[in-house]
Design a protein around this motif. Structure first.
Motif, mmCIF file in Angstrom:
data_model
loop_
_atom_site.group_PDB
_atom_site.id
_atom_site.type_symbol
_atom_site.label_atom_id
_atom_site.label_comp_id
_atom_site.label_asym_id
_atom_site.label_seq_id
_atom_site.Cartn_x
_atom_site.Cartn_y
_atom_site.Cartn_z
ATOM 1 N N TYR A 95 16.587 20.123 -47.291
ATOM 2 C CA TYR A 95 17.214 20.515 -48.555
ATOM 3 C C TYR A 95 16.203 21.284 -49.410
ATOM 4 O O TYR A 95 15.055 20.849 -49.563
ATOM 5 C CB TYR A 95 17.714 19.284 -49.295
ATOM 6 C CG TYR A 95 18.975 18.711 -48.706
ATOM 7 C CD1 TYR A 95 18.950 17.998 -47.511
ATOM 8 C CD2 TYR A 95 20.216 18.911 -49.316
ATOM 9 C CE1 TYR A 95 20.108 17.486 -46.944
ATOM 10 C CE2 TYR A 95 21.381 18.410 -48.760
ATOM 11 C CZ TYR A 95 21.321 17.691 -47.578
ATOM 12 O OH TYR A 95 22.482 17.192 -47.019
ATOM 13 N N TYR A 96 16.662 22.399 -49.952
ATOM 14 C CA TYR A 96 15.825 23.260 -50.782
ATOM 15 C C TYR A 96 16.449 23.447 -52.165
ATOM 16 O O TYR A 96 17.677 23.490 -52.304
ATOM 17 C CB TYR A 96 15.704 24.657 -50.168
ATOM 18 C CG TYR A 96 15.082 24.729 -48.811
ATOM 19 C CD1 TYR A 96 15.857 24.662 -47.657
ATOM 20 C CD2 TYR A 96 13.712 24.909 -48.657
ATOM 21 C CE1 TYR A 96 15.301 24.751 -46.402
ATOM 22 C CE2 TYR A 96 13.132 25.002 -47.396
ATOM 23 C CZ TYR A 96 13.929 24.921 -46.286
ATOM 24 O OH TYR A 96 13.365 25.015 -45.036
ATOM 25 N N CYS A 97 15.581 23.626 -53.145
ATOM 26 C CA CYS A 97 16.033 24.147 -54.424
ATOM 27 C C CYS A 97 15.413 25.528 -54.608
ATOM 28 O O CYS A 97 14.344 25.823 -54.048
ATOM 29 C CB CYS A 97 15.687 23.217 -55.588
ATOM 30 S SG CYS A 97 13.957 22.774 -55.779
ATOM 31 N N ALA A 98 16.092 26.363 -55.369
ATOM 32 C CA ALA A 98 15.633 27.736 -55.539
ATOM 33 C C ALA A 98 16.133 28.275 -56.878
ATOM 34 O O ALA A 98 17.047 27.725 -57.484
ATOM 35 C CB ALA A 98 16.149 28.613 -54.401
ATOM 36 N N ARG A 99 15.522 29.370 -57.300
ATOM 37 C CA ARG A 99 15.928 30.019 -58.533
ATOM 38 C C ARG A 99 16.525 31.389 -58.238
ATOM 39 O O ARG A 99 16.006 32.135 -57.402
ATOM 40 C CB ARG A 99 14.731 30.206 -59.467
ATOM 41 C CG ARG A 99 15.132 30.712 -60.855
ATOM 42 C CD ARG A 99 13.935 31.059 -61.697
ATOM 43 N NE ARG A 99 13.428 32.398 -61.397
ATOM 44 C CZ ARG A 99 12.501 33.011 -62.125
ATOM 45 N NH1 ARG A 99 11.972 32.388 -63.172
ATOM 46 N NH2 ARG A 99 12.106 34.219 -61.807
ATOM 47 N N GLN A 117 9.489 23.877 -51.327
ATOM 48 C CA GLN A 117 9.015 23.840 -49.947
ATOM 49 C C GLN A 117 10.028 23.183 -49.019
ATOM 50 O O GLN A 117 9.902 23.289 -47.794
ATOM 51 C CB GLN A 117 7.677 23.091 -49.858
ATOM 52 C CG GLN A 117 7.771 21.580 -49.859
ATOM 53 C CD GLN A 117 8.061 21.006 -51.230
ATOM 54 O OE1 GLN A 117 8.168 21.713 -52.229
ATOM 55 N NE2 GLN A 117 8.167 19.683 -51.302
ATOM 56 N N GLY A 118 11.022 22.534 -49.596
ATOM 57 C CA GLY A 118 12.042 21.857 -48.810
ATOM 58 C C GLY A 118 11.671 20.406 -48.543
ATOM 59 O O GLY A 118 10.493 20.057 -48.445
ATOM 60 N N THR A 119 12.697 19.582 -48.419
ATOM 61 C CA THR A 119 12.481 18.180 -48.107
ATOM 62 C C THR A 119 13.486 17.735 -47.051
ATOM 63 O O THR A 119 14.678 18.042 -47.153
ATOM 64 C CB THR A 119 12.574 17.299 -49.371
ATOM 65 O OG1 THR A 119 12.196 15.966 -49.059
ATOM 66 C CG2 THR A 119 13.975 17.298 -49.967
ATOM 67 N N GLN A 120 12.996 17.056 -46.052
ATOM 68 C CA GLN A 120 13.851 16.586 -44.966
ATOM 69 C C GLN A 120 14.618 15.347 -45.414
ATOM 70 O O GLN A 120 14.021 14.392 -45.922
ATOM 71 C CB GLN A 120 13.015 16.251 -43.739
ATOM 72 C CG GLN A 120 13.794 15.600 -42.602
ATOM 73 C CD GLN A 120 14.753 16.554 -41.924
ATOM 74 O OE1 GLN A 120 14.388 17.679 -41.592
ATOM 75 N NE2 GLN A 120 15.999 16.112 -41.702
ATOM 76 N N VAL A 121 15.926 15.386 -45.210
ATOM 77 C CA VAL A 121 16.761 14.213 -45.452
ATOM 78 C C VAL A 121 17.505 13.889 -44.161
ATOM 79 O O VAL A 121 18.181 14.752 -43.599
ATOM 80 C CB VAL A 121 17.765 14.442 -46.593
ATOM 81 C CG1 VAL A 121 18.664 13.214 -46.750
ATOM 82 C CG2 VAL A 121 17.031 14.735 -47.899
ATOM 83 N N THR A 122 17.369 12.683 -43.721
ATOM 84 C CA THR A 122 18.044 12.214 -42.513
ATOM 85 C C THR A 122 19.052 11.143 -42.900
ATOM 86 O O THR A 122 18.718 10.214 -43.652
ATOM 87 C CB THR A 122 17.043 11.645 -41.504
ATOM 88 O OG1 THR A 122 16.101 12.679 -41.152
ATOM 89 C CG2 THR A 122 17.736 11.156 -40.245
#
Length: 125
Positions: A95-99, A117-122
């Motif tokens: 999952y990423y956030c962006a502007r 940088q993104g974060t892994q969610v399982t």
């Protein structure tokens, strides 16, 4: 320099609610014409847009995820949060956030210029 950083649990059980926070530094989430996006990338697949929070506080979600998605903000902390309810293993992704900046000249979004940088969610029991 604008920086975005995602945070939240890396493992969520099926049927629970996934909650991720994006902390923004170097710029305010209330600055006019800035839109704050959530995007995800499932393993082996392309990017999928989830929704956005506008500078005004309004939100807009992908129709395919709208019934399970909520994006909110804490302006005092310069953060915005994604909540995705009733998750299944198909929600496993980075999952990423962006502007994004909306161009009033062209009536469209300019290329998204800052990403976390993104974060892994399982999602797994």
């Amino acid at each position: 320099q604008v920086q975005l950083r995602e945070s939240g649990p890396g493992l969520v059980k099926p049927s629970q609610t996934l909650s991720l926070t994006c902390t923004v530094s170097g710029g305010s989430i209330t600055t006019d014409w800035y839109y704050w996006m959530w995007i995800r990338q499932p393993p082996g697949k392309g990017l999928e847009w989830i929704g956005y929070l506008a500078y005004s506080g309004s939100t807009y979600y992908s129709p395919s995820l709208k019934s399970r998605t909520s994006i909110s903000r804490d302006t005092s902390k310069n953060q915005f949060t994604l909540q995705l309810s009733s998750v299944t293993p198909e929600d496993t992704a980075v999952y990423y956030c962006a502007r994004a900046v909306f161009s009033r000249t062209w009536g469209t979004f300019e290329p998204w210029d800052y990403w976390g940088q993104g974060t892994q969610v399982t999602v797994s029991s």
